[in-house]
Design a protein around this motif. Structure first.
Motif: not given
Length: 141
Positions: A46-47, A79, A82, A85
């Motif tokens: 994630i970021s 979201t 994300d 994943r």
């Protein structure tokens, strides 16, 4: 005004954009449980902003090592992308809309992969392997 730095319009615009974006991102949050494997390597998945928020909000590990964290989110759909994943290494606890959307998608995926009539599905893999083994044994005789 000797030594005063001229106002850079581009810098001011970038800063205004960052402030507006941060306010938007911080307005929505998701509470998720993360497996020990994912929690220890969040930056890979994630970021950096979300990974930092997760680390800062993390509770202690439960009996299985999972941790509950709060993530800032931009939108539910983004979201979902994300979090998918992360596979089975994440469980959404809140908001209910995000949990429901994740459940909807993984249910559809499971149905697709478990369908008997899916293209390319081998009906009885063990029988096929057995048949190949028998053929190989017959060739050696």
């Amino acid at each position: 005004m000797k030594g005063a730095r001229p106002v850079n319009v581009r810098d001011r615009r970038i800063e205004a954009f960052r402030s507006a974006t941060a306010a938007l991102v911080e307005s929505l949050e998701a509470v998720v449980r993360l497996s020990p494997r994912i929690f220890s390597a969040l930056e890979k998945y994630i970021s950096p902003y979300m990974a930092h928020a997760a680390s800062e909000s993390a509770g202690g590990p439960d009996a299985d090592g999972w941790r509950e964290v709060t993530l800032p989110i931009e939108s539910l759909e983004y979201t979902v992308s994300d979090l998918l994943r992360l596979g089975s290494e994440v469980e959404v606890m809140a908001p209910p809309e995000l949990r429901a959307r994740m459940a909807e998608i993984v249910t559809a995926l499971a149905a697709r992969y478990l369908a008997d009539d899916a293209p390319g599905v081998m009906r009885d893999r063990s029988a096929g392997a057995h048949t190949q083994r028998e053929e190989g044994e017959q060739r050696r005789d």
